[in-house]
Write a protein that holds these residues in place. Structure first.
Motif, PDB file in Angstrom:
ATOM      1  N   ALA A 249       0.850  -1.188   0.000  1.00  0.00           N
ATOM      2  CA  ALA A 249       0.000   0.000   0.000  1.00  0.00           C
ATOM      3  C   ALA A 249       0.885   1.236   0.000  1.00  0.00           C
ATOM      4  CB  ALA A 249      -0.916   0.004   1.226  1.00  0.00           C
ATOM      5  N   GLY A 250       0.495   2.225  -0.809  1.00  0.00           N
ATOM      6  CA  GLY A 250       1.290   3.440  -0.914  1.00  0.00           C
ATOM      7  C   GLY A 250       0.444   4.695  -0.803  1.00  0.00           C
ATOM      8  N   LEU A 251       1.024   5.749  -0.272  1.00  0.00           N
ATOM      9  CA  LEU A 251       0.380   7.051  -0.153  1.00  0.00           C
ATOM     10  C   LEU A 251       1.383   8.120  -0.565  1.00  0.00           C
ATOM     11  CD1 LEU A 251      -1.983   8.880   0.901  1.00  0.00           C
ATOM     12  CD2 LEU A 251      -0.796   8.878   3.120  1.00  0.00           C
ATOM     13  N   GLN A 252       0.942   9.081  -1.407  1.00  0.00           N
ATOM     14  CA  GLN A 252       1.830  10.150  -1.854  1.00  0.00           C
ATOM     15  C   GLN A 252       1.114  11.491  -1.798  1.00  0.00           C
ATOM     16  OE1 GLN A 252       3.106   8.616  -5.753  1.00  0.00           O
ATOM     17  NE2 GLN A 252       5.119   8.259  -4.869  1.00  0.00           N
ATOM     18  N   LEU A 253       1.858  12.517  -1.394  1.00  0.00           N
ATOM     19  CA  LEU A 253       1.370  13.887  -1.340  1.00  0.00           C
ATOM     20  C   LEU A 253       2.278  14.750  -2.198  1.00  0.00           C
ATOM     21  CD1 LEU A 253       0.929  14.130   2.553  1.00  0.00           C
ATOM     22  CD2 LEU A 253      -0.735  13.282   0.878  1.00  0.00           C
ATOM     23  N   LEU A 254       1.682  15.613  -3.031  1.00  0.00           N
ATOM     24  CA  LEU A 254       2.456  16.476  -3.927  1.00  0.00           C
ATOM     25  C   LEU A 254       2.110  17.926  -3.646  1.00  0.00           C
ATOM     26  CD1 LEU A 254       4.411  16.682  -6.353  1.00  0.00           C
ATOM     27  CD2 LEU A 254       2.381  16.600  -7.840  1.00  0.00           C
ATOM     28  N   PHE A 255       3.142  18.732  -3.391  1.00  0.00           N
ATOM     29  CA  PHE A 255       2.966  20.140  -3.089  1.00  0.00           C
ATOM     30  C   PHE A 255       3.551  20.984  -4.220  1.00  0.00           C
ATOM     31  CE2 PHE A 255       3.352  17.713   0.808  1.00  0.00           C
ATOM     32  CZ  PHE A 255       2.287  18.169   1.581  1.00  0.00           C
ATOM     33  N   ALA A 256       2.683  21.793  -4.863  1.00  0.00           N
ATOM     34  CA  ALA A 256       3.089  22.756  -5.889  1.00  0.00           C
ATOM     35  C   ALA A 256       3.841  22.101  -7.047  1.00  0.00           C
ATOM     36  CB  ALA A 256       3.937  23.873  -5.271  1.00  0.00           C
ATOM     37  N   ASP A 257       3.567  20.829  -7.316  1.00  0.00           N
ATOM     38  CA  ASP A 257       4.243  20.088  -8.393  1.00  0.00           C
ATOM     39  C   ASP A 257       5.760  20.073  -8.217  1.00  0.00           C
ATOM     40  OD1 ASP A 257       1.973  19.306  -9.836  1.00  0.00           O
ATOM     41  OD2 ASP A 257       1.865  21.246 -10.846  1.00  0.00           O
ATOM     42  N   VAL A 258       6.230  20.277  -7.005  1.00  0.00           N
ATOM     43  CA  VAL A 258       7.674  20.368  -6.748  1.00  0.00           C
ATOM     44  C   VAL A 258       8.121  19.369  -5.685  1.00  0.00           C
ATOM     45  CG1 VAL A 258       9.535  21.854  -5.900  1.00  0.00           C
ATOM     46  CG2 VAL A 258       7.796  22.781  -7.446  1.00  0.00           C
ATOM     47  N   ILE A 259       7.462  19.347  -4.556  1.00  0.00           N
ATOM     48  CA  ILE A 259       7.861  18.488  -3.433  1.00  0.00           C
ATOM     49  C   ILE A 259       6.868  17.333  -3.300  1.00  0.00           C
ATOM     50  CG2 ILE A 259       8.277  18.359  -0.954  1.00  0.00           C
ATOM     51  CD1 ILE A 259       8.999  21.322  -1.036  1.00  0.00           C
ATOM     52  N   LYS A 260       7.383  16.127  -3.294  1.00  0.00           N
ATOM     53  CA  LYS A 260       6.535  14.942  -3.141  1.00  0.00           C
ATOM     54  C   LYS A 260       6.974  14.147  -1.922  1.00  0.00           C
ATOM     55  CE  LYS A 260       6.801  11.590  -6.222  1.00  0.00           C
ATOM     56  NZ  LYS A 260       6.597  10.861  -7.482  1.00  0.00           N
ATOM     57  N   VAL A 261       6.007  13.808  -1.090  1.00  0.00           N
ATOM     58  CA  VAL A 261       6.243  12.988   0.096  1.00  0.00           C
ATOM     59  C   VAL A 261       5.581  11.633  -0.134  1.00  0.00           C
ATOM     60  CG1 VAL A 261       5.916  12.754   2.585  1.00  0.00           C
ATOM     61  CG2 VAL A 261       6.318  15.018   1.579  1.00  0.00           C
ATOM     62  N   SER A 262       6.345  10.571   0.052  1.00  0.00           N
ATOM     63  CA  SER A 262       5.850   9.219  -0.211  1.00  0.00           C
ATOM     64  C   SER A 262       5.979   8.349   1.028  1.00  0.00           C
ATOM     65  CB  SER A 262       6.637   8.565  -1.358  1.00  0.00           C
ATOM     66  OG  SER A 262       6.610   9.346  -2.526  1.00  0.00           O
ATOM     67  N   SER A 263       5.036   7.440   1.179  1.00  0.00           N
ATOM     68  CA  SER A 263       5.110   6.453   2.244  1.00  0.00           C
ATOM     69  C   SER A 263       4.451   5.168   1.760  1.00  0.00           C
ATOM     70  CB  SER A 263       4.410   6.962   3.506  1.00  0.00           C
ATOM     71  OG  SER A 263       4.534   6.030   4.577  1.00  0.00           O
ATOM     72  N   SER A 264       4.998   4.035   2.171  1.00  0.00           N
ATOM     73  CA  SER A 264       4.416   2.761   1.754  1.00  0.00           C
ATOM     74  C   SER A 264       4.579   1.735   2.864  1.00  0.00           C
ATOM     75  CB  SER A 264       5.079   2.253   0.467  1.00  0.00           C
ATOM     76  OG  SER A 264       6.442   1.947   0.681  1.00  0.00           O
ATOM     77  N   TRP A 265       3.761   0.689   2.785  1.00  0.00           N
ATOM     78  CA  TRP A 265       3.768  -0.371   3.780  1.00  0.00           C
ATOM     79  C   TRP A 265       3.559  -1.697   3.074  1.00  0.00           C
ATOM     80  CZ3 TRP A 265      -0.323  -3.651   5.324  1.00  0.00           C
ATOM     81  CH2 TRP A 265      -0.066  -4.405   6.486  1.00  0.00           C
ATOM     82  N   GLU A 266       4.274  -2.714   3.507  1.00  0.00           N
ATOM     83  CA  GLU A 266       4.174  -4.027   2.882  1.00  0.00           C
ATOM     84  C   GLU A 266       3.832  -5.093   3.911  1.00  0.00           C
ATOM     85  OE1 GLU A 266       6.871  -5.918  -0.392  1.00  0.00           O
ATOM     86  OE2 GLU A 266       7.696  -6.548   1.545  1.00  0.00           O
ATOM     87  N   TYR A 267       2.894  -5.945   3.529  1.00  0.00           N
ATOM     88  CA  TYR A 267       2.556  -7.116   4.341  1.00  0.00           C
ATOM     89  C   TYR A 267       2.921  -8.360   3.544  1.00  0.00           C
ATOM     90  CZ  TYR A 267      -0.137 -10.794   6.603  1.00  0.00           C
ATOM     91  OH  TYR A 267      -0.509 -11.959   7.215  1.00  0.00           O
ATOM     92  N   ASP A 268       3.893  -9.115   4.017  1.00  0.00           N
ATOM     93  CA  ASP A 268       4.309 -10.374   3.414  1.00  0.00           C
ATOM     94  C   ASP A 268       3.905 -11.484   4.385  1.00  0.00           C
ATOM     95  OD1 ASP A 268       6.021 -12.728   2.924  1.00  0.00           O
ATOM     96  OD2 ASP A 268       7.045 -11.478   1.459  1.00  0.00           O
ATOM     97  N   ALA A 269       2.901 -12.276   4.001  1.00  0.00           N
ATOM     98  CA  ALA A 269       2.314 -13.241   4.933  1.00  0.00           C
ATOM     99  C   ALA A 269       3.337 -14.238   5.451  1.00  0.00           C
ATOM    100  CB  ALA A 269       1.157 -13.975   4.249  1.00  0.00           C
TER     101      ALA A 269
END
Length: 349
Positions: A249-269
């Protein structure tokens, strides 16, 4: 011919059902060498907020088909193990890639090195090369195929080689979701690493890895957009060797088309069941800026007077004792062509 290849891969996977024991991180052998691969959710749909680079083909060979500009990237990752029993606490990975659009297709080439000596993530040493071709079928659908070749050393020697098949579809909008995208991939069709003495997640010698014939599906969309702010999410599911379940699962935030903040999480059973997987999400930040080339320079002569560079960094705690810190840069040569072509009919001025 393609049906025969896929059928053979499935049969091989079925024959190995009893022996699924990859090293910790073995499924992500090629996903630790850049900040984007660490923090953008291994997305087969191009990430929560769509962007591509030469290493995007690791997640889906079809993703690069709509890229119109040449792209270069260079990245590196340092890995730290705080409590390794072998007193080997530092590892690393690197990559360099190039993406080249043409009127017929988009080709890309990626070289990666992975060097991990400690037991908590016993990936050993390898060099891996990926060549990829992606083609748009319509203005919304693309397909791609990549060929991989890798050599392994340090804990016995071995090699891996095979192909990955992918498809990508740009759905559009539905309700408040924008830029909805879907991706589907069949990974690791071919020979994987087997003649190694690295340790698997059960603590015994690892079986064949990464998992042969791994299907993967994913979706992504922008769910909020206002003024100079965007937010998007991605969700992917994969089934390594049809013996494991992995959710990204991933989440991304973009500010003014310049700064991008990304975060992700993985579940491997399987890794969670063996107590080796970490539950903390990754964090990544990138900054994009434009730069001009001097008149008479090589870039200017190629028509790339102005280009874009993205510098990025990421952190991820891969396992309880293993942390990864990564940094890299990507250059998109030239600017996006956002102006529609002007059509002049006979007799018009």
């Amino acid at each position: 011919m393609l049906k025969k290849i896929i059928a053979s891969a499935v049969l091989c996977a079925g024959a190995a059902l009893y022996a699924y024991n990859p090293p910790a991180g073995g499924q992500n052998l090629l996903r630790i060498s850049s900040p984007e691969l660490l923090s953008e959710g291994a997305s087969a749909a191009g990430g929560a907020l769509y962007s591509v680079s030469p290493d995007s083909v690791v997640n889906n060979p079809a993703l690069t088909a709509f890229e119109q500009r040449a792209v270069l990237n260079l990245s590196g990752t340092m890995l730290f193990d705080s409590k390794d029993e072998s007193d080997k606490s530092v590892g690393g990975a690197f990559e360099g890639g190039i993406l080249l659009p043409s009127r017929w297709c988009v080709s890309s080439f990626l070289v990666q090195g992975v060097f991990v000596p400690f037991y908590d993530m016993h990936l050993g040493n390898s060099f891996n090369f990926t060549a990829n071709v992606a083609k748009d079928v319509t203005d919304k659908l693309s397909v791609g195929v990549s060929a991989e070749l890798g050599v392994f050393y340090g804990h016995n020697s071995d090699w891996r080689g095979g192909v990955n098949l992918g498809a990508f579809y740009d759905f559009g909008e539905a309700g408040f979701f924008k830029d909805i995208r879907f991706g589907a991939v069949l990974l690791n069709i071919g020979k994987q690493l087997g003649n190694t003495t690295v340790l698997g997640i059960t603590g015994s010698e690892a079986s064949e890895w990464p998992g042969i014939a791994t299907p993967k599906i994913g979706a992504a969309a922008t769910f909020f957009e206002q003024n100079n702010f965007k937010a998007g999410a991605s969700l992917d599911f994969s089934f390594p060797s049809f013996q494991n379940f992995v959710c990204d699962a991933g989440l991304q935030l973009l500010f003014a088309d310049v700064i991008k903040v990304s975060s992700s999480w993985e579940y491997d059973a399987r890794e969670f069941s063996e107590g080796s997987k970490n539950i903390l999400p990754s964090v990544g930040v990138s900054f994009q800026f434009k730069f001009n080339s001097k008149n008479g320079s090589l870039l200017a002569k190629k028509g790339w007077e102005q280009s874009e560079m993205t510098v990025s960094g990421a952190w991820k705690q891969l396992y309880k004792n293993v942390n990864a810190v990564s940094a890299g840069a990507k250059i998109n040569l030239g600017l996006k062509d956002t102006q529609a072509p002007e059509i002049i009919l006979w007799g018009e001025k």
